[in-house]
Design an enzyme around this catalytic site. Structure first.
Site, PDB file in Angstrom:
ATOM      1  N   HIS A  96       0.799  -1.226   0.000  1.00  0.00           N
ATOM      2  CA  HIS A  96       0.000   0.000   0.000  1.00  0.00           C
ATOM      3  C   HIS A  96       0.834   1.280   0.000  1.00  0.00           C
ATOM      4  O   HIS A  96       0.284   2.362  -0.197  1.00  0.00           O
ATOM      5  CB  HIS A  96      -0.980  -0.017   1.178  1.00  0.00           C
ATOM      6  CG  HIS A  96      -2.320   0.566   0.856  1.00  0.00           C
ATOM      7  ND1 HIS A  96      -3.427   0.390   1.652  1.00  0.00           N
ATOM      8  CD2 HIS A  96      -2.734   1.348  -0.178  1.00  0.00           C
ATOM      9  CE1 HIS A  96      -4.462   1.033   1.112  1.00  0.00           C
ATOM     10  NE2 HIS A  96      -4.070   1.621   0.011  1.00  0.00           N
ATOM     11  N   ASP A 123      -9.816  -0.763   3.911  1.00  0.00           N
ATOM     12  CA  ASP A 123      -8.630  -1.278   4.603  1.00  0.00           C
ATOM     13  C   ASP A 123      -9.011  -1.721   6.007  1.00  0.00           C
ATOM     14  O   ASP A 123      -9.951  -1.180   6.602  1.00  0.00           O
ATOM     15  CB  ASP A 123      -7.587  -0.129   4.688  1.00  0.00           C
ATOM     16  CG  ASP A 123      -6.145  -0.595   4.806  1.00  0.00           C
ATOM     17  OD1 ASP A 123      -5.901  -1.622   5.465  1.00  0.00           O
ATOM     18  OD2 ASP A 123      -5.277   0.092   4.248  1.00  0.00           O
ATOM     19  N   HIS A 125      -6.695  -1.286   8.180  1.00  0.00           N
ATOM     20  CA  HIS A 125      -5.812  -0.343   8.877  1.00  0.00           C
ATOM     21  C   HIS A 125      -6.050   1.077   8.379  1.00  0.00           C
ATOM     22  O   HIS A 125      -6.473   1.268   7.238  1.00  0.00           O
ATOM     23  CB  HIS A 125      -4.340  -0.715   8.615  1.00  0.00           C
ATOM     24  CG  HIS A 125      -4.025  -2.164   8.814  1.00  0.00           C
ATOM     25  ND1 HIS A 125      -4.111  -3.083   7.793  1.00  0.00           N
ATOM     26  CD2 HIS A 125      -3.632  -2.849   9.912  1.00  0.00           C
ATOM     27  CE1 HIS A 125      -3.786  -4.283   8.257  1.00  0.00           C
ATOM     28  NE2 HIS A 125      -3.491  -4.177   9.545  1.00  0.00           N
ATOM     29  N   ASP A 127      -3.556   3.419   8.127  1.00  0.00           N
ATOM     30  CA  ASP A 127      -2.389   3.808   7.320  1.00  0.00           C
ATOM     31  C   ASP A 127      -2.023   5.280   7.456  1.00  0.00           C
ATOM     32  O   ASP A 127      -1.549   5.911   6.501  1.00  0.00           O
ATOM     33  CB  ASP A 127      -2.610   3.460   5.839  1.00  0.00           C
ATOM     34  CG  ASP A 127      -2.645   1.955   5.587  1.00  0.00           C
ATOM     35  OD1 ASP A 127      -2.381   1.181   6.535  1.00  0.00           O
ATOM     36  OD2 ASP A 127      -2.936   1.549   4.446  1.00  0.00           O
ATOM     37  N   HIS A 140       4.130   1.094   4.280  1.00  0.00           N
ATOM     38  CA  HIS A 140       2.740   0.777   3.876  1.00  0.00           C
ATOM     39  C   HIS A 140       1.734   1.155   4.973  1.00  0.00           C
ATOM     40  O   HIS A 140       0.529   1.179   4.692  1.00  0.00           O
ATOM     41  CB  HIS A 140       2.579  -0.687   3.446  1.00  0.00           C
ATOM     42  CG  HIS A 140       2.505  -1.692   4.552  1.00  0.00           C
ATOM     43  ND1 HIS A 140       1.933  -2.927   4.415  1.00  0.00           N
ATOM     44  CD2 HIS A 140       2.967  -1.650   5.824  1.00  0.00           C
ATOM     45  CE1 HIS A 140       2.024  -3.601   5.545  1.00  0.00           C
ATOM     46  NE2 HIS A 140       2.649  -2.855   6.416  1.00  0.00           N
ATOM     47  N   ASP A 226      -7.189  -2.063  -0.229  1.00  0.00           N
ATOM     48  CA  ASP A 226      -6.245  -2.945   0.467  1.00  0.00           C
ATOM     49  C   ASP A 226      -7.015  -4.234   0.749  1.00  0.00           C
ATOM     50  O   ASP A 226      -8.047  -4.213   1.444  1.00  0.00           O
ATOM     51  CB  ASP A 226      -5.802  -2.255   1.765  1.00  0.00           C
ATOM     52  CG  ASP A 226      -4.799  -3.057   2.573  1.00  0.00           C
ATOM     53  OD1 ASP A 226      -4.830  -4.306   2.499  1.00  0.00           O
ATOM     54  OD2 ASP A 226      -3.999  -2.429   3.288  1.00  0.00           O
ATOM     55  N   ASP A 228      -6.649  -6.551   2.681  1.00  0.00           N
ATOM     56  CA  ASP A 228      -6.858  -6.965   4.075  1.00  0.00           C
ATOM     57  C   ASP A 228      -8.091  -6.303   4.688  1.00  0.00           C
ATOM     58  O   ASP A 228      -8.455  -6.594   5.830  1.00  0.00           O
ATOM     59  CB  ASP A 228      -5.599  -6.789   4.923  1.00  0.00           C
ATOM     60  CG  ASP A 228      -5.172  -5.351   5.157  1.00  0.00           C
ATOM     61  OD1 ASP A 228      -6.040  -4.467   5.254  1.00  0.00           O
ATOM     62  OD2 ASP A 228      -3.946  -5.129   5.257  1.00  0.00           O
ATOM     63  N   GLU A 271      -1.712  -5.103  -1.550  1.00  0.00           N
ATOM     64  CA  GLU A 271      -1.486  -5.998  -0.404  1.00  0.00           C
ATOM     65  C   GLU A 271      -1.896  -7.449  -0.662  1.00  0.00           C
ATOM     66  O   GLU A 271      -1.943  -8.246   0.275  1.00  0.00           O
ATOM     67  CB  GLU A 271      -2.170  -5.479   0.876  1.00  0.00           C
ATOM     68  CG  GLU A 271      -1.668  -4.107   1.340  1.00  0.00           C
ATOM     69  CD  GLU A 271      -0.276  -4.116   1.977  1.00  0.00           C
ATOM     70  OE1 GLU A 271       0.224  -5.218   2.339  1.00  0.00           O
ATOM     71  OE2 GLU A 271       0.330  -3.023   2.083  1.00  0.00           O
TER      72      GLU A 271
HETATM   73  C1  DIR Z   1       0.643  -1.071  11.259  1.00  0.00           C
HETATM   74  C2  DIR Z   1       0.224  -2.071  10.195  1.00  0.00           C
HETATM   75  N1  DIR Z   1      -0.419  -0.116  11.538  1.00  0.00           N
HETATM   76  C3  DIR Z   1       1.913  -0.352  10.834  1.00  0.00           C
HETATM   77  N2  DIR Z   1      -0.185  -1.445   9.020  1.00  0.00           N
HETATM   78  C4  DIR Z   1      -0.604  -2.103   7.905  1.00  0.00           C
HETATM   79  O1  DIR Z   1       2.922  -1.024  10.684  1.00  0.00           O
HETATM   80  O2  DIR Z   1       1.881   0.863  10.652  1.00  0.00           O
HETATM   81  N3  DIR Z   1      -1.142  -1.481   6.913  1.00  0.00           N
HETATM   82  N4  DIR Z   1      -0.489  -3.398   7.808  1.00  0.00           N
HETATM   83  O3  DIR Z   1      -1.713  -2.062   5.846  1.00  0.00           O
HETATM   84 MN    MN Z   2      -3.363  -0.384   3.734  1.00  0.00          MN
HETATM   85 MN    MN Z   3      -4.234  -2.951   5.597  1.00  0.00          MN
END
Ligand code: DIR
Ligand code: MN
Ligand code: MN
Ligand code: MN
Length: 301
Positions: A96, A123, A125, A127, A140, A226, A228, A271
């Site tokens: 991402h 998503d 998350h 991000d 990401h 994303d 996920d 992703e």
């Molecule tokens: C987590 C994971 N918040 C980080 N983030 C992800 O590492 O900043 N984003 N997986 O897609």
């Molecule tokens: Mn993401």
């Molecule tokens: Mn994500």
């Protein structure tokens, strides 16, 4: 409409290796044939080239910053090229972090054309980490902060403005994993987050009606998908899956309601991690959902 497929085969901003195989997994799941059967012209630009993933520790809170910049420059150029040709860019990630290049190019074109840009961020998350708040250093987890003008210098200003996005130009959907300092940032920035509790309480239909509210003829609608976002039961092939996401059916309705606006003008699909997938199921689910996003319906076409 001509849809331009752009492959960005890299896991440069991710925490888990394997997202670099995403573009080919989508091709194997017949993304091109599926969209062409819906009546779209398809141009597959193939895969962009870029640096290998060195897998080094974060420096100043950022892992692989130089390589992330290089990949994003290529993505920016490819998306810019597609938009200049009047095509609809479909970025096949990759992780991402690539949304920085993609959405910066989109913001530049939208402004030039006098369009109002709306981004739907699908998503698990949010991000919106920065190099100061990220627990991982993985970029990401930072693209939204970069696009809002709060990221590292090297990933800022690409759209020609300090921020590619105003805080009210983005709607988040399906969120259920937010780091402690991201929560504070979401409140401070006034971001519009439809988290899983909102979807549980109001249902996908009401949630999407709210999320799509101010979209009109003058809107460039971008979806940053994303994978996920989906519940991992339906989409196991992702690096950072989080339990409790939308089901296949809920996500179908989400995509159909976006399609109904008629304003979809660009898309990121990111992703997807074939190394963690089960017989390419997640790529197939992605293509089924993209088909609905581009207007497939049971009774009309
Ligand atoms: C987590 C994971 N918040 C980080 N983030 C992800 O590492 O900043 N984003 N997986 O897609
Ligand atoms: Mn993401
Ligand atoms: Mn994500
Ligand atoms: Mn603002």
């Amino acid at each position: 409409t001509t849809v331009e497929l752009i492959g960005a085969p890299t896991d440069i901003g991710a925490s888990v290796r394997g997202a670099g195989m995403g573009p080919d997994a989508l091709r194997v799941a017949d993304i091109a044939g599926t969209l062409s059967r819906l009546g779209f012209e398809i141009v597959d630009r193939g895969n962009l080239a870029g640096p290998a993933t060195p897998w080094t520790e974060p420096a100043n809170g950022l892992r692989h910053l130089d390589e992330v910049v290089t990949w994003n420059r290529s993505v920016y150029a490819a998306v810019d090229h597609a938009l200049a040709a009047g095509h609809l860019p479909l970025l096949m990630g990759g992780d991402h972090c690539l949304a920085v290049g993609s959405i910066s190019a989109i913001a530049w074109h939208a402004r030039r054309r006098g369009k109002k840009l709306r981004v739907l961020w699908l998503d698990a998350h949010s991000d919106v980490n920065t190099e100061r708040t990220s627990p991982s250093g993985n970029i990401h987890g930072m693209p939204v902060a970069c696009l809002l003008g709060h990221g590292p210098e090297a990933l800022s200003g690409w759209s020609g403005e300090a921020a590619a996005l105003e805080h009210d130009a983005i709607r988040f959907l399906g969120i259920r994993s937010v780091d402690a300092e991201e929560k504070a940032a979401i409140r401070a920035l006034g971001l519009n987050v439809f988290d899983m509790r909102h979807i549980d309480e109001h249902g996908m239909r009401t949630t999407m009606t709210e999320a799509l509210q101010d979209i009109d003829e003058g809107t460039h609608l971008h979806v940053s998908f994303d994978l996920d976002c989906l519940d991992p039961d339906y989409a196991p092939g992702v690096g950072t899956g989080v339990r409790g996401g939308p089901t296949w059916r809920e996500m179908q309705l989400c995509m159909e309601m976006i399609a109904d606006t008629g304003r979809l003008a660009s898309l990121d699909v990111v992703e997807l991690n074939p190394a963690l997938d089960v017989r390419n199921r997640t790529a197939e689910v992605a293509v089924e959902l993209i088909e609905s996003l581009f207007g497939k319906s049971t009774l009309v076409r």
